[in-house]
Design a protein around this motif. Sequence first.
Motif, short mmCIF file in Angstrom:
data_model
loop_
_atom_site.label_atom_id
_atom_site.label_comp_id
_atom_site.label_asym_id
_atom_site.label_seq_id
_atom_site.Cartn_x
_atom_site.Cartn_y
_atom_site.Cartn_z
N SER A 4 3.54 10.63 8.98
CA SER A 4 2.51 9.97 9.77
C SER A 4 1.68 11.03 10.48
N ALA A 5 0.45 10.67 10.83
CA ALA A 5 -0.41 11.58 11.59
C ALA A 5 -1.27 10.78 12.55
N ILE A 6 -1.36 11.31 13.76
CA ILE A 6 -2.27 10.80 14.78
C ILE A 6 -3.52 11.66 14.71
N VAL A 7 -4.69 11.04 14.60
CA VAL A 7 -5.95 11.80 14.54
C VAL A 7 -6.77 11.44 15.78
N ARG A 8 -6.83 12.36 16.72
CA ARG A 8 -7.65 12.14 17.93
C ARG A 8 -9.09 12.52 17.63
N THR A 9 -10.00 11.69 18.10
CA THR A 9 -11.42 11.97 17.89
C THR A 9 -12.19 11.67 19.16
N PRO A 24 0.82 -1.22 0.00
CA PRO A 24 0.00 0.00 0.00
C PRO A 24 0.85 1.26 0.00
N SER A 25 0.25 2.37 -0.43
CA SER A 25 0.93 3.67 -0.31
C SER A 25 0.49 4.41 0.96
N VAL A 26 -0.65 3.96 1.53
CA VAL A 26 -1.19 4.55 2.77
C VAL A 26 -1.71 3.42 3.66
N ILE A 27 -1.44 3.55 4.95
CA ILE A 27 -2.07 2.66 5.94
C ILE A 27 -2.94 3.51 6.86
N ILE A 28 -4.20 3.11 7.03
CA ILE A 28 -5.08 3.75 8.01
C ILE A 28 -5.33 2.73 9.10
N ASN A 29 -4.83 3.02 10.31
CA ASN A 29 -5.04 2.08 11.41
C ASN A 29 -6.32 2.41 12.16
N ALA A 30 -7.37 1.64 11.86
CA ALA A 30 -8.67 1.83 12.51
C ALA A 30 -8.92 0.73 13.54
N SER A 31 -7.87 -0.04 13.86
CA SER A 31 -8.02 -1.09 14.87
C SER A 31 -7.73 -0.51 16.25
N ALA A 32 -8.43 -1.00 17.25
CA ALA A 32 -8.18 -0.54 18.62
C ALA A 32 -8.90 -1.42 19.61
N TYR A 33 -8.38 -1.46 20.82
CA TYR A 33 -9.10 -2.04 21.95
C TYR A 33 -9.88 -0.89 22.55
N ALA A 89 5.61 0.84 8.56
CA ALA A 89 5.29 2.01 7.72
C ALA A 89 6.55 2.82 7.45
N ASN A 90 7.38 2.96 8.46
CA ASN A 90 8.64 3.69 8.31
C ASN A 90 9.61 2.93 7.41
N LYS A 91 9.69 1.62 7.59
CA LYS A 91 10.60 0.77 6.81
C LYS A 91 10.30 0.85 5.32
N TYR A 92 8.99 0.87 4.97
CA TYR A 92 8.60 0.85 3.56
C TYR A 92 8.14 2.21 3.05
N SER A 93 8.37 3.27 3.84
CA SER A 93 8.02 4.65 3.44
C SER A 93 6.55 4.77 3.04
N ILE A 94 5.67 4.26 3.91
CA ILE A 94 4.22 4.31 3.69
C ILE A 94 3.62 5.37 4.59
N ARG A 95 2.73 6.19 4.06
CA ARG A 95 2.04 7.17 4.91
C ARG A 95 1.15 6.43 5.91
N LEU A 96 1.24 6.84 7.19
CA LEU A 96 0.48 6.19 8.24
C LEU A 96 -0.47 7.18 8.91
N LEU A 97 -1.76 6.84 8.94
CA LEU A 97 -2.77 7.61 9.66
C LEU A 97 -3.32 6.72 10.77
N HIS A 98 -3.23 7.21 11.98
CA HIS A 98 -3.61 6.42 13.15
C HIS A 98 -4.68 7.14 13.96
#
Length: 285
Positions: free
Chosen positions: A143-148, A51-60, A88-97
């Motif tokens: 990378s970006a952390i998105v607090r909601t 992927p070129s972007v990872i969106i991490n929508a997983s959580a406890y 994400a850092n290793k493969y230079s993928i944009r990460l949204l968490h």
Amino acid sequence: MKALIIGKSGQLAHELRDEQPNNAEVLCLGRDDVDICSVESLDNAITRLSPSVIINASAYTAVDKAESDEDAAYAINQHAVENIAKLANKYSIRLLHVSTDFVFDGQQSKAYLVDDNTNPCGVYGASKLAGEQEIQEHCPENSAIVRTSWLYSSYGNNFVKTMLKLMQEKPELGVVCDQIGCPTSANSLAKFLWKLTEQQSIVPIYHWSDYGVASWYDFAVAIQNIAFDEGLLKEKIPVKPIPATSYPTPAKRPNFSLLNASESYFIESSAHWTVQLKQCISKLS
């Protein structure tokens, strides 16, 4: 753009799929597809899908259960996030968490800015903050952390669906009136996350919530009024405001966790939370 969404069964993942841009190829992985607590399993999945972007929508997200299930909360909210960040850092993928308003203690009386001091008051918030710190350490670039806050949707389990169920079963309800924040549609969060995939550059932390402010009591009253108008409820029941002390829970919650999302509104416009709620309930009806 090829986007990988981690956490495919949650309400946010469903909204992300509904709102995916025309130019996006979207891949979703859940617990049956990958073990995010295993670097090897995650690495295999990422190299296979590239992927070129990872969106991490997983959580406890079981806030109260986390108090007695600390290891599981940290496994998903910190250690799995560390794995994702490193790859994400290793493969230079944009990460949204996606993170939470629960990283704050709720002791202030004005909306929290992204650089305000964090101080979680329970295991859930502490484990989510630990995940934020893993991203900042292992994937500080792109990378970006998105607090909601107070996320709900027509999908999954959430406060809106719980209230609608109880309003059909109970003669009256008492809802906490002295915890303040802002209900946020997972649909509007999904739109914001897709906008972040398109930005040339992103900053480390964003806040995203819908516009306005509410207590849980305000939220419940609005749910009932809108659902009644939409024909989803046949009758209204008394909804009474109660203090949080009358409804003790295993986890302490912040009394005030309103997020200042004004900077994010330059990227994606927001509607008032009551407008977003009406859209969600219309979809349910």
